[in-house]
Scaffold this motif. Structure first.
Motif: not given
Length: 297
Positions: A59-60, A62-63, A77, A79
């Motif tokens: 998430p970091r 993506q942000n 993205y 995982e």
């Protein structure tokens, strides 16, 4: 040509910094580390990316990076539940690669100088292309041995007694058959799916090209606290001396034509006033000067 950027792993050698953020999100002088490999790839003409990171860190990224549209590229993205070796990237991102050729780049490798990578990508016709860089501590890396004619004849992963001083940096260019080769790789004695095993298979098939990086080229591995500090100092010295930025994806996208000058200037207006935006403003002014016009910025 697509690209996978591997930004996984625990980053244990950077502890306790990695308690705050992922290794590849650490600052290298004035930019997040991940900007550097992305900029090299954009400058090489890549527009489709897949970034692999841990479930905690994804998430970091993506942000920070979004879908890449701000740079005229597309970022997906995936995982990495557990770090199981560099070659694992091809198992995780196989659906992203599809039927295309692919570049794999490690997110903690920083490159500066020359046009070695863009030339290698533009001239790629199949098989595999990797690179060799002269280092004083080759035992820390995959090591290439050359014959007297400069042809690669062996590759070893972190050998106790290296057969040369040429290490393999963390960027690899493969044709689509890498997906099948990666599926057949077995865990090494270290319990990892080694990228060296993929390269050895291409070597066995006679389809591996090893390009030696020029002396004016810099490869920085920012995997430890000391190396991270040294990389920051190097980037700062170059930028202050030359007045240009290393690892600036906005500029690379403009030069490549992924962004129009209007889109580029739109990015600047959405940034706070800082050294980074001021640099981009100077790039805009230079663009207009070369075009014989004037900037509205």
């Amino acid at each position: 040509m697509k690209a996978i950027v591997l930004a996984g792993g625990a980053g244990s050698r950077l502890y306790p910094l990695t308690q705050v953020s992922s290794k590849q999100l650490q600052a290298v002088f004035d930019k997040p580390m991940i900007y550097y490999p992305l900029t090299v790839l954009i400058a090489s003409g890549v527009r489709e990316f897949c970034l692999i990171a841990t479930p905690h860190d994804l998430p970091r990224y993506q942000n920070l990076l979004g879908d890449g549209n701000q740079w005229g590229v597309a970022i997906q993205y995936r995982e990495q539940p557990r770090p199981e070796g560099i070659a694992q990237a091809f198992l995780i991102a196989a659906d992203f690669v599809g039927s295309d050729d692919v570049i794999l780049m490690l997110g903690d490798n920083i490159f500066s100088g020359g046009d070695d990578f863009p030339r290698a990508v533009s001239s790629f016709t199949g098989g595999a292309t990797i690179f060799a860089y002269h280092v004083k501590d080759p035992e820390r890396y995959g090591v290439v041995e050359f014959d007297r004619n400069g042809k690669a004849i062996s590759i070893e992963e972190k050998p106790q007694h290296p057969k040369s001083n040429y290490a393999v940096p963390g960027v690899y260019v493969y044709d689509n058959s890498v997906l099948g080769i990666a599926k057949a790789v077995k865990p090494s004695i270290r319990g990892e799916l080694e990228i060296t095993d993929i390269n050895l298979e291409y070597l066995r098939l006679g389809k591996l090209q090893v390009r030696r990086l020029s002396r004016g080229f810099a490869w920085l591995d920012a995997g430890t606290s000391t190396a991270l500090h040294e990389a920051s100092s190097y980037i700062e010295a170059i930028e202050r001396r030359q007045g240009v930025k290393i690892g600036c994806p906005e500029e690379a996208a403009l030069v490549r034509g992924f962004l129009s000058i209007e889109q580029f200037e739109g990015l600047i207006t959405r940034m706070p006033k800082c050294e980074y935006s001021e640099y981009l403003h100077s790039v805009s002014e230079e663009w207009h000067r070369l075009q014989g016009g004037s900037s509205e910025q």
